[in-house]
Design a protein around this motif. Structure first.
Motif, PDB file in Angstrom:
ATOM      1  N   ALA A   1      37.405 112.371  84.721  1.00 21.80           N
ATOM      2  CA  ALA A   1      38.397 113.408  85.001  1.00 21.80           C
ATOM      3  C   ALA A   1      39.711 112.844  84.452  1.00 21.80           C
ATOM      4  O   ALA A   1      40.164 111.637  84.966  1.00 21.80           O
ATOM      5  CB  ALA A   1      38.458 113.908  86.172  1.00 21.80           C
ATOM      6  N   VAL A   2      40.417 113.304  83.419  1.00 20.27           N
ATOM      7  CA  VAL A   2      41.981 113.008  83.161  1.00 20.27           C
ATOM      8  C   VAL A   2      42.976 113.828  83.523  1.00 20.27           C
ATOM      9  O   VAL A   2      42.678 115.009  83.265  1.00 20.27           O
ATOM     10  CB  VAL A   2      41.886 112.638  81.564  1.00 20.27           C
ATOM     11  CG1 VAL A   2      40.763 111.297  81.348  1.00 20.27           C
ATOM     12  CG2 VAL A   2      41.495 113.843  80.723  1.00 20.27           C
ATOM     13  N   PHE A   3      44.133 113.354  83.624  1.00 21.29           N
ATOM     14  CA  PHE A   3      45.257 114.289  84.019  1.00 21.29           C
ATOM     15  C   PHE A   3      46.441 113.666  83.593  1.00 21.29           C
ATOM     16  O   PHE A   3      46.765 112.552  83.662  1.00 21.29           O
ATOM     17  CB  PHE A   3      45.334 114.276  85.825  1.00 21.29           C
ATOM     18  CG  PHE A   3      44.268 114.972  86.593  1.00 21.29           C
ATOM     19  CD1 PHE A   3      44.460 116.162  86.840  1.00 21.29           C
ATOM     20  CD2 PHE A   3      43.043 114.184  86.889  1.00 21.29           C
ATOM     21  CE1 PHE A   3      43.477 116.862  87.839  1.00 21.29           C
ATOM     22  CE2 PHE A   3      42.154 114.763  87.466  1.00 21.29           C
ATOM     23  CZ  PHE A   3      42.089 115.983  87.929  1.00 21.29           C
ATOM     24  N   ASP A   4      47.192 114.654  83.116  1.00 22.98           N
ATOM     25  CA  ASP A   4      48.658 114.578  82.804  1.00 22.98           C
ATOM     26  C   ASP A   4      49.471 114.091  83.992  1.00 22.98           C
ATOM     27  O   ASP A   4      48.949 114.625  85.071  1.00 22.98           O
ATOM     28  CB  ASP A   4      49.088 115.505  81.924  1.00 22.98           C
ATOM     29  CG  ASP A   4      50.769 115.740  81.552  1.00 22.98           C
ATOM     30  OD1 ASP A   4      51.177 114.499  81.220  1.00 22.98           O
ATOM     31  OD2 ASP A   4      51.139 116.483  82.207  1.00 22.98           O
ATOM     32  N   ASN A   5      50.778 113.672  83.959  1.00 25.91           N
ATOM     33  CA  ASN A   5      51.340 113.376  85.294  1.00 25.91           C
ATOM     34  C   ASN A   5      52.301 114.373  85.310  1.00 25.91           C
ATOM     35  O   ASN A   5      52.362 115.174  86.049  1.00 25.91           O
ATOM     36  CB  ASN A   5      51.629 112.028  85.179  1.00 25.91           C
ATOM     37  CG  ASN A   5      52.603 111.611  86.720  1.00 25.91           C
ATOM     38  OD1 ASN A   5      51.917 111.919  87.581  1.00 25.91           O
ATOM     39  ND2 ASN A   5      53.824 110.974  86.287  1.00 25.91           N
ATOM     40  N   ASP A   6      53.435 114.269  84.408  1.00 21.59           N
ATOM     41  CA  ASP A   6      54.749 115.022  84.673  1.00 21.59           C
ATOM     42  C   ASP A   6      54.289 116.566  84.331  1.00 21.59           C
ATOM     43  O   ASP A   6      53.831 116.884  83.306  1.00 21.59           O
ATOM     44  CB  ASP A   6      55.602 114.820  83.418  1.00 21.59           C
ATOM     45  CG  ASP A   6      56.307 113.353  83.845  1.00 21.59           C
ATOM     46  OD1 ASP A   6      56.663 113.017  84.868  1.00 21.59           O
ATOM     47  OD2 ASP A   6      56.102 112.469  82.884  1.00 21.59           O
ATOM     48  N   GLY A   7      54.773 117.352  85.453  1.00 24.90           N
ATOM     49  CA  GLY A   7      54.319 118.647  85.574  1.00 24.90           C
ATOM     50  C   GLY A   7      53.098 119.096  85.757  1.00 24.90           C
ATOM     51  O   GLY A   7      52.658 120.340  85.678  1.00 24.90           O
ATOM     52  N   THR A   8      52.296 118.281  85.882  1.00 25.03           N
ATOM     53  CA  THR A   8      50.904 118.502  86.396  1.00 25.03           C
ATOM     54  C   THR A   8      50.274 117.827  87.513  1.00 25.03           C
ATOM     55  O   THR A   8      49.734 118.400  88.425  1.00 25.03           O
ATOM     56  CB  THR A   8      49.669 117.813  85.106  1.00 25.03           C
ATOM     57  OG1 THR A   8      50.108 118.497  83.773  1.00 25.03           O
ATOM     58  CG2 THR A   8      48.463 118.058  85.464  1.00 25.03           C
ATOM     59  N   LEU A   9      50.748 116.622  87.926  1.00 25.45           N
ATOM     60  CA  LEU A   9      50.369 116.118  89.338  1.00 25.45           C
ATOM     61  C   LEU A   9      51.988 116.073  90.028  1.00 25.45           C
ATOM     62  O   LEU A   9      51.729 115.954  91.104  1.00 25.45           O
ATOM     63  CB  LEU A   9      49.921 114.657  89.071  1.00 25.45           C
ATOM     64  CG  LEU A   9      48.514 114.430  88.404  1.00 25.45           C
ATOM     65  CD1 LEU A   9      48.291 112.976  88.294  1.00 25.45           C
ATOM     66  CD2 LEU A   9      47.680 115.207  89.114  1.00 25.45           C
ATOM     67  N   TRP A  10      52.891 115.867  89.354  1.00 25.58           N
ATOM     68  CA  TRP A  10      54.094 116.058  90.036  1.00 25.58           C
ATOM     69  C   TRP A  10      55.172 116.808  89.319  1.00 25.58           C
ATOM     70  O   TRP A  10      54.873 117.057  88.005  1.00 25.58           O
ATOM     71  CB  TRP A  10      54.868 114.957  90.526  1.00 25.58           C
ATOM     72  CG  TRP A  10      55.485 113.896  89.492  1.00 25.58           C
ATOM     73  CD1 TRP A  10      55.590 114.067  88.055  1.00 25.58           C
ATOM     74  CD2 TRP A  10      55.849 112.505  89.869  1.00 25.58           C
ATOM     75  NE1 TRP A  10      56.194 112.773  87.809  1.00 25.58           N
ATOM     76  CE2 TRP A  10      56.606 111.883  88.641  1.00 25.58           C
ATOM     77  CE3 TRP A  10      56.429 111.681  91.061  1.00 25.58           C
ATOM     78  CZ2 TRP A  10      57.020 110.879  88.529  1.00 25.58           C
ATOM     79  CZ3 TRP A  10      56.885 110.686  91.129  1.00 25.58           C
ATOM     80  CH2 TRP A  10      57.344 109.980  89.920  1.00 25.58           C
ATOM     81  N   SER A  11      56.497 117.199  89.783  1.00 26.21           N
ATOM     82  CA  SER A  11      57.266 117.915  89.241  1.00 26.21           C
ATOM     83  C   SER A  11      57.879 117.444  87.983  1.00 26.21           C
ATOM     84  O   SER A  11      57.911 116.297  88.044  1.00 26.21           O
ATOM     85  CB  SER A  11      58.351 118.604  90.114  1.00 26.21           C
ATOM     86  OG  SER A  11      59.147 119.455  89.527  1.00 26.21           O
ATOM     87  N   GLU A  12      58.643 118.102  86.960  1.00 25.45           N
ATOM     88  CA  GLU A  12      59.290 117.554  85.971  1.00 25.45           C
ATOM     89  C   GLU A  12      60.838 118.155  85.648  1.00 25.45           C
ATOM     90  O   GLU A  12      61.444 117.860  84.581  1.00 25.45           O
ATOM     91  CB  GLU A  12      58.404 117.498  84.575  1.00 25.45           C
ATOM     92  CG  GLU A  12      58.134 118.830  84.430  1.00 25.45           C
ATOM     93  CD  GLU A  12      57.109 119.325  83.081  1.00 25.45           C
ATOM     94  OE1 GLU A  12      56.863 118.286  82.584  1.00 25.45           O
ATOM     95  OE2 GLU A  12      56.746 120.339  82.749  1.00 25.45           O
ATOM     96  N   GLN A  13      61.082 118.812  86.778  1.00 24.15           N
ATOM     97  CA  GLN A  13      62.493 119.434  86.490  1.00 24.15           C
ATOM     98  C   GLN A  13      63.120 118.915  87.483  1.00 24.15           C
ATOM     99  O   GLN A  13      62.985 118.495  88.669  1.00 24.15           O
ATOM    100  CB  GLN A  13      62.073 120.956  86.800  1.00 24.15           C
ATOM    101  CG  GLN A  13      61.251 121.596  85.991  1.00 24.15           C
ATOM    102  CD  GLN A  13      62.012 121.938  84.359  1.00 24.15           C
ATOM    103  OE1 GLN A  13      63.213 121.584  84.306  1.00 24.15           O
ATOM    104  NE2 GLN A  13      61.351 122.459  83.441  1.00 24.15           N
ATOM    105  N   PRO A  14      64.717 118.721  87.182  1.00 24.47           N
ATOM    106  CA  PRO A  14      65.465 119.201  86.316  1.00 24.47           C
ATOM    107  C   PRO A  14      65.210 118.682  84.808  1.00 24.47           C
ATOM    108  O   PRO A  14      65.714 118.867  83.890  1.00 24.47           O
ATOM    109  CB  PRO A  14      66.541 119.454  86.648  1.00 24.47           C
ATOM    110  CG  PRO A  14      66.953 118.316  87.412  1.00 24.47           C
ATOM    111  CD  PRO A  14      65.603 118.313  88.189  1.00 24.47           C
ATOM    112  N   ALA A  15      64.526 117.286  85.017  1.00 25.60           N
ATOM    113  CA  ALA A  15      64.310 116.534  83.987  1.00 25.60           C
ATOM    114  C   ALA A  15      63.189 115.481  84.351  1.00 25.60           C
ATOM    115  O   ALA A  15      62.847 115.386  85.602  1.00 25.60           O
ATOM    116  CB  ALA A  15      65.851 115.608  83.638  1.00 25.60           C
TER     117      ALA A  15
END
Length: 334
Positions: free
Chosen positions: A64-78
């Motif tokens: 199983a593969v997962f992106d990190n930013d925006g998938t496992l933790w937030s990516e806002q405001p940057a």
């Protein structure tokens, strides 16, 4: 008359103390609301892990593969790695007085967002180069850990390591309990993610794949080290993701999760394999508890991948509708 002895008091107390954990074990994904997304995940896992099922997949193939930013933790405001780089410029500034008059460093020191935006990718690469390279991997990871220990998110005031998505954390744990091997495959810097991935997600360094710089072995003062040079070795975004999965993991995943167009090729690569497959997208729809963004966002843009997910009937997780809780520090809502 023989009476059965009562349960010892210590046993009753033990059960009470562990009752929440027992409930969670009995009901996986407790922060997910009942709905199509949760049902699709549970159904897929049951099919591929049940002996005798036509869809059964041996444990060694449960990747199983997962992106990190925006998938496992937030990516806002940057992106958090970029915020780390900005803070590093400010920390390092006394050693570089010339930065007061040099762009883009001057803009970072003055919090001049307009100038930074105008500088585009060239400015960001200069900032990343100054803060991420020219040092050993160990030194870089140490600096990343020091930043994570003290930095706080500008909106929540929480440590960045607490800005993880509780439902996705539960999903990682659930998959591992079913003998899946979980990997991070992200556009972020590999060493930056390794600074926290094992502690925060339970994913060891060897299962963290990201963008990387060309490194060079050297001996400094009698101590061997690996130097991070300013040359990029691999951009782990877009088509770079299936390329790195093929090169490093050596098995095509049967489950992949992302949240943006940068994850499209990883999802397509996963979908193209034989047998059962699960492709998921986290759709940021919750402006109240997190942020709402997709097609027009400069961070985590979700456009082509969203269209593809709808055409291919991939699972789209509606954050507002499917998650009873977003972050671990929040109360669960109905």
């Amino acid at each position: 008359m023989n009476l059965k002895p009562r349960q010892p008091l210590w046993l009753m107390l033990l059960l009470l103390l562990h009752w929440p954990a027992l409930l969670q074990a009995a009901e996986p994904l407790p922060s997910w609301r009942d709905g199509a997304a949760r049902s699709a995940i549970l159904s897929f896992v049951e099919q591929v892990t049940s002996q005798g099922s036509k869809q059964f997949v041996p444990a060694e193939q449960r990747i199983a593969v997962f992106d990190n930013d925006g998938t496992l933790w937030s990516e806002q405001p940057a992106y958090f790695q970029l915020l780390f780089a900005f803070d590093e410029i400010k920390r390092m500034a006394p050693e570089h007085p010339e930065w007061k008059d040099q762009q883009p460093f001057k803009a970072v020191l003055e919090n001049d967002q307009k100038t930074l935006a105008a500088g585009g990718m060239d400015s960001l690469l200069k900032i990343v180069g100054a803060t991420h390279t020219g040092i050993s991997t160990e030194t870089f990871i140490g600096r990343a850990k020091a930043w994570l220990a003290k930095a706080r998110h500008p909106k929540s005031g929480k440590p960045y390591s607490e800005m993880i998505y509780q439902p996705m954390h539960e999903l990682l744990d659930y998959l591992r309990s079913q003998d899946f091997k979980t990997y991070i495959v992200s556009g972020g810097d590999t060493a930056f993610m390794r600074a926290f991935a094992e502690e925060v997600y339970g994913i060891p360094p060897e299962q963290v794949i990201g963008s990387s710089f060309i490194t060079a072995y050297q001996v400094v003062d009698g101590k061997p080290q690996v130097l991070r040079t300013a040359k990029i070795a691999h951009n782990d975004d877009g088509p770079g993701k299936p390329e790195s999965i093929d090169a490093i993991i050596g098995r095509r995943p049967i489950l992949a999760f992302g949240n943006s167009d940068g994850d499209l090729q990883m999802l397509q690569w996963t979908a193209a394999g034989d047998g059962p497959r699960f492709m998921g997208l986290v759709h940021h729809t919750d402006a109240a508890r997190e942020w709402a963004y997709d097609r027009d966002s400069k961070v985590g843009r979700l456009d082509k991948a969203l269209d593809e997910a709808k055409r291919q009937d991939w699972t789209i997780v509606d954050m507002a509708a499917d998650w009873a809780r977003v972050f671990p520090f929040e109360a669960t809502s109905k």
